[in-house]
Design an enzyme around this catalytic site. Sequence first.
Site, short mmCIF file in Angstrom:
data_model
loop_
_atom_site.label_atom_id
_atom_site.label_comp_id
_atom_site.label_asym_id
_atom_site.label_seq_id
_atom_site.Cartn_x
_atom_site.Cartn_y
_atom_site.Cartn_z
N SER A 39 69.83 90.04 15.64
CA SER A 39 68.10 89.54 15.54
C SER A 39 67.64 88.28 16.93
O SER A 39 66.54 87.58 16.78
CB SER A 39 67.43 89.07 14.01
N LYS A 93 67.49 82.04 12.24
CA LYS A 93 65.62 82.16 12.90
C LYS A 93 65.24 80.97 13.62
O LYS A 93 65.43 79.60 13.77
CB LYS A 93 64.65 82.81 11.43
#
Length: 303
Positions: free
Chosen positions: A74, A153
């Site tokens: 990701s 993230k």
Amino acid sequence: MADVAPSWDPEDGDPQRLNPDDEAAATGGPGKSDKARKKGSFWRELPILVVTAVVLAVLIQTFLARVYSIPSQSMEQTLHGCDTCTGDRVLVDKLTYNFTDPGPGDVVVFSRPDTWDRGEFSTNRSDNVVVRWLQEAGSLIGLADPSEDDFVKRVIAVSGQTVQCCDAANRVLVDGKPLDETYIYWEPGRGTTQDSFEPIRVPENYLFVMGDNRNDSKDSRYQGGGGVNGLVPVDNVIGKARFIVLPPSRWQGVSDHDPQAVALSAPAWQTGLPLGVGAVAAWPAVLVGRRLRGLVVRPDRRR
């Protein structure tokens, strides 16, 4: 072979005692007793050294820094975690956020909020108690996959800001201004258009986070059904990703480029316009100056 009479060491004062050279010859070699003592001392000190190393490792991992393995893709291509490559091991600074809050552009590791699921990856832990313990211990230094409850993230918006997607140029907006996201990666086969979402105002002590692999990241846009349920509490943040420490071919810092701080680049003609206008305006002044200097020059220097 004749026997060698032992020599007397005058400094010893005892004619029955051998000097060091004769003692070594009589015992069959130098320092055997010293070697035995040193060997015994090593085995007595070894447990102390091991305990000290473990305590230091725990203290460093708890309060200063820790190595994490990147298990998913990701955050490609900032951080490698793809199935076909060697996943990055990153050094996470756990001290910085004791003095300041995460800011836009920071790549952070955080514990899974209650509203998030574990959809991005699964950790293969053995049913064997011993092997499982070794896997857990290995995860502490990045040699095994981390807990399924740890995520990495990038911070997009912080407390008090409103984030939404997207403008006509396919850019995320924060407080109505487009972001300069140079780190975005468009994974082949997943398109280059971001999924739109309605404006979300980030409440105090929360963060809106997204993955750099923009169309292959389950982040604040989707977790918990989106909206405020997809936000991450600041208290859940473990630390800031600083360096890629493994593999050696990937040694580098982790970019914390602030997408909000960089003003949008103006077209080249706009950037050069003030300089061009200044040059045009200055040229007549230069010509007039030369003319005046010619008029006031001394007659004896005129030809």
